[in-house]
Structure formats: C-alpha cells, structure tokens
Design a protein around this motif. Structure first.
Motif, PDB file in Angstrom:
ATOM      1  N   THR A  51     -31.450  41.824   4.778  1.00  0.00           N
ATOM      2  CA  THR A  51     -30.123  41.326   4.450  1.00  0.00           C
ATOM      3  C   THR A  51     -29.998  41.175   2.941  1.00  0.00           C
ATOM      4  OG1 THR A  51     -30.772  39.009   4.718  1.00  0.00           O
ATOM      5  CG2 THR A  51     -29.865  40.137   6.654  1.00  0.00           C
ATOM      6  N   TRP A  52     -28.763  41.078   2.491  1.00  0.00           N
ATOM      7  CA  TRP A  52     -28.476  41.126   1.058  1.00  0.00           C
ATOM      8  C   TRP A  52     -27.831  39.838   0.560  1.00  0.00           C
ATOM      9  CZ3 TRP A  52     -29.250  45.240  -2.414  1.00  0.00           C
ATOM     10  CH2 TRP A  52     -29.818  46.393  -1.840  1.00  0.00           C
ATOM     11  N   ALA A  53     -28.116  39.541  -0.700  1.00  0.00           N
ATOM     12  CA  ALA A  53     -27.425  38.477  -1.430  1.00  0.00           C
ATOM     13  C   ALA A  53     -26.724  39.117  -2.616  1.00  0.00           C
ATOM     14  CB  ALA A  53     -28.406  37.420  -1.908  1.00  0.00           C
ATOM     15  N   ILE A  54     -25.454  38.824  -2.779  1.00  0.00           N
ATOM     16  CA  ILE A  54     -24.689  39.292  -3.930  1.00  0.00           C
ATOM     17  C   ILE A  54     -24.595  38.151  -4.931  1.00  0.00           C
ATOM     18  CG2 ILE A  54     -22.454  40.137  -4.755  1.00  0.00           C
ATOM     19  CD1 ILE A  54     -21.998  41.320  -1.982  1.00  0.00           C
ATOM     20  N   VAL A  55     -24.925  38.427  -6.179  1.00  0.00           N
ATOM     21  CA  VAL A  55     -24.859  37.413  -7.231  1.00  0.00           C
ATOM     22  C   VAL A  55     -23.982  37.938  -8.351  1.00  0.00           C
ATOM     23  CG1 VAL A  55     -26.151  35.951  -8.820  1.00  0.00           C
ATOM     24  CG2 VAL A  55     -27.214  36.686  -6.665  1.00  0.00           C
ATOM     25  N   THR A  56     -22.878  37.238  -8.649  1.00  0.00           N
ATOM     26  CA  THR A  56     -22.047  37.617  -9.791  1.00  0.00           C
ATOM     27  C   THR A  56     -22.476  36.804 -11.010  1.00  0.00           C
ATOM     28  OG1 THR A  56     -20.308  35.974  -9.342  1.00  0.00           O
ATOM     29  CG2 THR A  56     -20.116  38.119  -8.243  1.00  0.00           C
ATOM     30  N   LYS A  73     -37.335  34.818  -1.841  1.00  0.00           N
ATOM     31  CA  LYS A  73     -37.223  34.426  -0.434  1.00  0.00           C
ATOM     32  C   LYS A  73     -37.093  35.641   0.487  1.00  0.00           C
ATOM     33  CE  LYS A  73     -36.958  29.986  -1.462  1.00  0.00           C
ATOM     34  NZ  LYS A  73     -38.040  29.035  -1.123  1.00  0.00           N
ATOM     35  N   GLY A  74     -37.138  36.843  -0.091  1.00  0.00           N
ATOM     36  CA  GLY A  74     -37.096  38.045   0.728  1.00  0.00           C
ATOM     37  C   GLY A  74     -35.743  38.714   0.829  1.00  0.00           C
ATOM     38  N   TYR A  75     -34.738  38.191   0.127  1.00  0.00           N
ATOM     39  CA  TYR A  75     -33.414  38.805   0.169  1.00  0.00           C
ATOM     40  C   TYR A  75     -33.339  39.997  -0.776  1.00  0.00           C
ATOM     41  CZ  TYR A  75     -31.485  34.961   2.891  1.00  0.00           C
ATOM     42  OH  TYR A  75     -31.228  34.059   3.889  1.00  0.00           O
ATOM     43  N   ASN A  76     -32.760  41.084  -0.323  1.00  0.00           N
ATOM     44  CA  ASN A  76     -32.352  42.139  -1.232  1.00  0.00           C
ATOM     45  C   ASN A  76     -31.209  41.593  -2.090  1.00  0.00           C
ATOM     46  OD1 ASN A  76     -34.096  44.000   0.099  1.00  0.00           O
ATOM     47  ND2 ASN A  76     -32.516  44.363   1.643  1.00  0.00           N
ATOM     48  N   GLU A  93     -37.506  43.588 -13.354  1.00  0.00           N
ATOM     49  CA  GLU A  93     -38.310  42.374 -13.173  1.00  0.00           C
ATOM     50  C   GLU A  93     -38.429  42.005 -11.707  1.00  0.00           C
ATOM     51  OE1 GLU A  93     -38.307  37.647 -14.549  1.00  0.00           O
ATOM     52  OE2 GLU A  93     -36.850  39.052 -15.420  1.00  0.00           O
ATOM     53  N   ILE A  94     -37.318  42.072 -10.986  1.00  0.00           N
ATOM     54  CA  ILE A  94     -37.329  41.710  -9.567  1.00  0.00           C
ATOM     55  C   ILE A  94     -38.193  42.677  -8.764  1.00  0.00           C
ATOM     56  CG2 ILE A  94     -35.888  41.638  -7.485  1.00  0.00           C
ATOM     57  CD1 ILE A  94     -33.667  40.449  -9.254  1.00  0.00           C
ATOM     58  N   GLU A  95     -38.042  43.972  -9.016  1.00  0.00           N
ATOM     59  CA  GLU A  95     -38.767  44.954  -8.227  1.00  0.00           C
ATOM     60  C   GLU A  95     -40.270  44.942  -8.505  1.00  0.00           C
ATOM     61  OE1 GLU A  95     -36.706  48.634  -8.838  1.00  0.00           O
ATOM     62  OE2 GLU A  95     -35.133  48.134  -7.389  1.00  0.00           O
ATOM     63  N   LYS A  96     -40.657  44.489  -9.703  1.00  0.00           N
ATOM     64  CA  LYS A  96     -42.081  44.347 -10.005  1.00  0.00           C
ATOM     65  C   LYS A  96     -42.689  43.135  -9.303  1.00  0.00           C
ATOM     66  CE  LYS A  96     -42.120  46.602 -14.548  1.00  0.00           C
ATOM     67  NZ  LYS A  96     -42.259  46.391 -16.014  1.00  0.00           N
ATOM     68  N   LYS A  97     -41.884  42.074  -9.162  1.00  0.00           N
ATOM     69  CA  LYS A  97     -42.395  40.829  -8.597  1.00  0.00           C
ATOM     70  C   LYS A  97     -42.289  40.759  -7.079  1.00  0.00           C
ATOM     71  CE  LYS A  97     -41.507  37.723 -12.536  1.00  0.00           C
ATOM     72  NZ  LYS A  97     -40.730  36.539 -12.990  1.00  0.00           N
ATOM     73  N   VAL A 100     -38.465  43.779  -2.517  1.00  0.00           N
ATOM     74  CA  VAL A 100     -37.082  43.800  -2.050  1.00  0.00           C
ATOM     75  C   VAL A 100     -36.341  44.946  -2.724  1.00  0.00           C
ATOM     76  CG1 VAL A 100     -37.046  41.300  -1.656  1.00  0.00           C
ATOM     77  CG2 VAL A 100     -36.255  42.218  -3.860  1.00  0.00           C
ATOM     78  N   LYS A 101     -35.183  45.252  -2.180  1.00  0.00           N
ATOM     79  CA  LYS A 101     -34.314  46.277  -2.768  1.00  0.00           C
ATOM     80  C   LYS A 101     -33.326  45.617  -3.735  1.00  0.00           C
ATOM     81  CE  LYS A 101     -34.427  48.843   1.589  1.00  0.00           C
ATOM     82  NZ  LYS A 101     -33.603  49.299   2.747  1.00  0.00           N
ATOM     83  N   THR A 102     -32.872  46.394  -4.683  1.00  0.00           N
ATOM     84  CA  THR A 102     -31.854  45.888  -5.614  1.00  0.00           C
ATOM     85  C   THR A 102     -30.778  46.945  -5.828  1.00  0.00           C
ATOM     86  OG1 THR A 102     -33.036  46.686  -7.562  1.00  0.00           O
ATOM     87  CG2 THR A 102     -33.484  44.416  -6.869  1.00  0.00           C
ATOM     88  N   LYS A 103     -29.584  46.468  -6.083  1.00  0.00           N
ATOM     89  CA  LYS A 103     -28.490  47.302  -6.571  1.00  0.00           C
ATOM     90  C   LYS A 103     -27.874  46.580  -7.760  1.00  0.00           C
ATOM     91  CE  LYS A 103     -27.161  49.505  -2.184  1.00  0.00           C
ATOM     92  NZ  LYS A 103     -27.382  50.911  -2.615  1.00  0.00           N
ATOM     93  N   VAL A 104     -27.327  47.334  -8.709  1.00  0.00           N
ATOM     94  CA  VAL A 104     -26.675  46.717  -9.861  1.00  0.00           C
ATOM     95  C   VAL A 104     -25.322  47.376 -10.091  1.00  0.00           C
ATOM     96  CG1 VAL A 104     -28.887  46.173 -10.953  1.00  0.00           C
ATOM     97  CG2 VAL A 104     -27.693  48.271 -11.600  1.00  0.00           C
ATOM     98  N   TYR A 105     -24.402  46.584 -10.625  1.00  0.00           N
ATOM     99  CA  TYR A 105     -23.102  47.131 -11.022  1.00  0.00           C
ATOM    100  C   TYR A 105     -22.605  46.372 -12.243  1.00  0.00           C
ATOM    101  CZ  TYR A 105     -18.339  48.919 -10.852  1.00  0.00           C
ATOM    102  OH  TYR A 105     -17.158  49.523 -11.166  1.00  0.00           O
ATOM    103  N   ALA A 106     -22.399  47.105 -13.330  1.00  0.00           N
ATOM    104  CA  ALA A 106     -21.890  46.507 -14.562  1.00  0.00           C
ATOM    105  C   ALA A 106     -20.370  46.419 -14.480  1.00  0.00           C
ATOM    106  CB  ALA A 106     -22.311  47.327 -15.773  1.00  0.00           C
TER     107      ALA A 106
END
Length: 327
Positions: A51-56, A73-76, A93-97, A100-106
């Motif tokens: 499952t995913w967490a979106i952070v603005t 905590k295991g959230y993408n 940084e997140i993917e090294k530690k 989990v999966k990450t997506k980014v949008y500027a």
C-alpha cells in the motif's frame, strides 16, 4: 432568615467551585493520559505491504520526516514537492534504507495547474493509497501587516494551503471510500487556533483547514476513513526559521514520531473533533490556552501581535544589513 440564605448561597458557590475544579482536573488528567500514556491507532490498520502513502511538501522538514518514517513502517511512498533534485535525493535515501517502492512528482502548488492534478489522478489510479499526508504549506516571508501584504503572497498562501490541500484530498478520498479504510492527515498550525496579527492570511488559511477537516471527518467516518488535523506550535524548519531544537521545540523527526504514534488521540486538543496536538509541549500549551484564557481572548491576540511586531522589526533590520529590498 438572612443567615440561612447566606449559608445556602455559600454552600452553592462551594459546590460550583468544587465541580469546576474537578472538571478542570479531569480534563488535565485526560491530557496527560493522551500525551504520555495511551497509544494511538496503529498505522497497520490503514494498510500494509504494497500500500502507498502520499506525502505533499515531501522534500524538506516535517514532510521529509513523514516520508522517511512511513517508509520505515513498510509503506511505499509517493513524494510530491516543488524541487525535483530534492525529491530525487530523498527517493535515493529511502530506497537505500528501506525495501519499499517510491514515486516522485515535482509540482509547484502555487501554480494550481489542472495538468498537475490530472497527472496525479492518473498516477494514483492504479495505486492502493492507504495514507495521505497533507503537509504542503506556505507562510509569509516575514510578519507583515495585512494592508501591506502583496497580492501575490496572499494568493500563493491561499492557493497552496487551501486549494492545494483540497484538490489532492479530493483525488484520494474516493479511492479510500471504495476500499473502506484510509488515513487523511493534514498539518495545521497554532496560527489557525490563535488569531495571529501580521500573519493574518496564513492564520486564516490554517483556521480554514480546521473547519474543513472537522467537517470532512464526519463525512468520511461512515466509510471507515479516518481524518485528522495535526496541530503544531514551533518546530525547527525552514518555515519557522528556527534552527535549534529544545525541550519545547522539537525537530521534525521528534514531532513526526509523536504525530504517528498518536493517531486518533487528541493530545492537547481536548474536545475538538478530528484534531490532535500530539507533541507533549505543544499539547500542554494548547490545553492551557484553551482552558484558562481561550484562544480568541483579546489579551492573547494582542500579545501575539506584539510578538510578531518585534519579529518583523528584527527581520527588517537584518534585511537592511544584507542590502535586501525592504517592503
């Protein structure tokens, strides 16, 4: 007869006094239990692996800490913020530690572009979004009288703090309703509960988020979607311009840890639906203000004005020394 009436009045006043003190003591005990003893809702209730967490506002300060701690905590995590380079650094940084999966949008929320929100809607359509952290926010560069506030600054603050938060939430909420669980957590500020002269537009925007979050929580509760507004006082950050933490001023890591541990707990925000003041010093301050003076008290507002007038004078002197343009 007069003595009897006087005695009855004294007894009545004594009973009222005891009741008043008892209520305040009970309220104080509730605050202490909420801040220091009782656990909040476990994050696992809202989602788990995949499952995913979106952070603005994800790339700095509190937003960055929400991203890191949710990833732990295991959230993408889907990171949304203005600066691509900072987002990429945080993604790395997140993917090294964490596994989990990450997506980014500027995305520049001041622009309020339909194309940005359309992209977000398309991107999250295939994601199982369990948590939304509405952290993006904007304040004044320095305290400024409302009559002297530039139109651009007013527009940007309202656009980011209000429209940005509403539009992102409107994209995510239907999916949470459909899956019948989720967490929408919105960052607020004491500026929204304490009218703040010289930060009037910012203060008003945060007060808006209080009313909106409380109303939204009632709408979404039947669908098992938890809405919470998180109040904060001073935290070390670029926005507050405070660099050193102390016993009463946490750094972002300390603040976010408290916020995520106290989901569903009111902390110092006793009696305010869907609201939490989770960090211990902020919570005690919030409770004391609401209990003994009231957050709309004229004396409190005037003291707030004097404090920000002094901050403005110091900021203007610094700008003059550095040769910057003074508005």
């Amino acid at each position: 007869m007069a003595d009897s009436t006087s005695s009855l009045l004294m007894q009545a006043f004594a009973v009222i006094g005891i009741l008043f003190i008892s209520i305040k003591l009970l309220s104080f005990v509730r605050v202490l239990l909420s801040l220091f003893v009782l656990p909040g809702i476990s994050l696992s209730k809202f989602g788990g692996p995949e499952t995913w967490a979106i952070v603005t506002g994800a790339s700095d300060g509190i937003g960055k800490e929400y991203s890191l701690q949710l990833a732990s905590k295991g959230y993408n995590v889907f990171l949304v913020s203005r600066t691509q380079s900072k987002l990429e650094a945080l993604r790395s940084e997140i993917e090294k530690k964490y596994a989990v999966k990450t997506k980014v949008y500027a995305m520049d929320f001041t622009q309020n572009r339909d194309s940005d929100f359309a992209f977000l809607k398309k991107t999250i359509a295939d994601l199982d979004v369990a948590i939304l952290i509405n952290n993006v926010g904007l304040s004044h560069d320095i305290p400024v009288p409302f009559a002297s506030t530039s139109e651009k600054e007013m527009r940007d603050i309202i656009t980011v703090n209000c429209m940005g938060t509403l539009r992102v939430t409107q994209l995510v909420a239907p999916q949470m309703v459909q899956r019948r669980k989720g967490l929408i957590l919105t960052m607020a500020s004491f500026g929204g509960i304490l009218p703040t002269p010289l930060l009037a537009t910012y203060s008003g925007s945060k007060a808006f988020l209080q009313q909106w979050s409380t109303a939204l929580s009632s709408e979404l509760a039947p669908h098992n979607v938890h809405v919470q507004l998180v109040q904060s006082y001073l935290v070390t950050s670029a926005m507050s311009k405070i660099k050193r933490s102390s016993a009463t001023i946490p750094n972002p890591e300390q603040f976010v840890r408290a916020a995520l541990r106290k989901i569903g707990r009111s902390g110092g925000a006793q009696g305010i639906k869907a609201t939490s003041t989770p960090y211990w010093s902020h919570g005690l301050m919030h409770w004391a203000l609401a209990t003994f003076t009231g957050t709309m008290n004229g004396i409190v507002v005037d003291q707030n004005r004097k404090m920000h007038e002094a901050i403005r004078k110091r900021a203007l002197r610094k700008m003059e020394r550095e040769g910057k343009k003074v508005e």
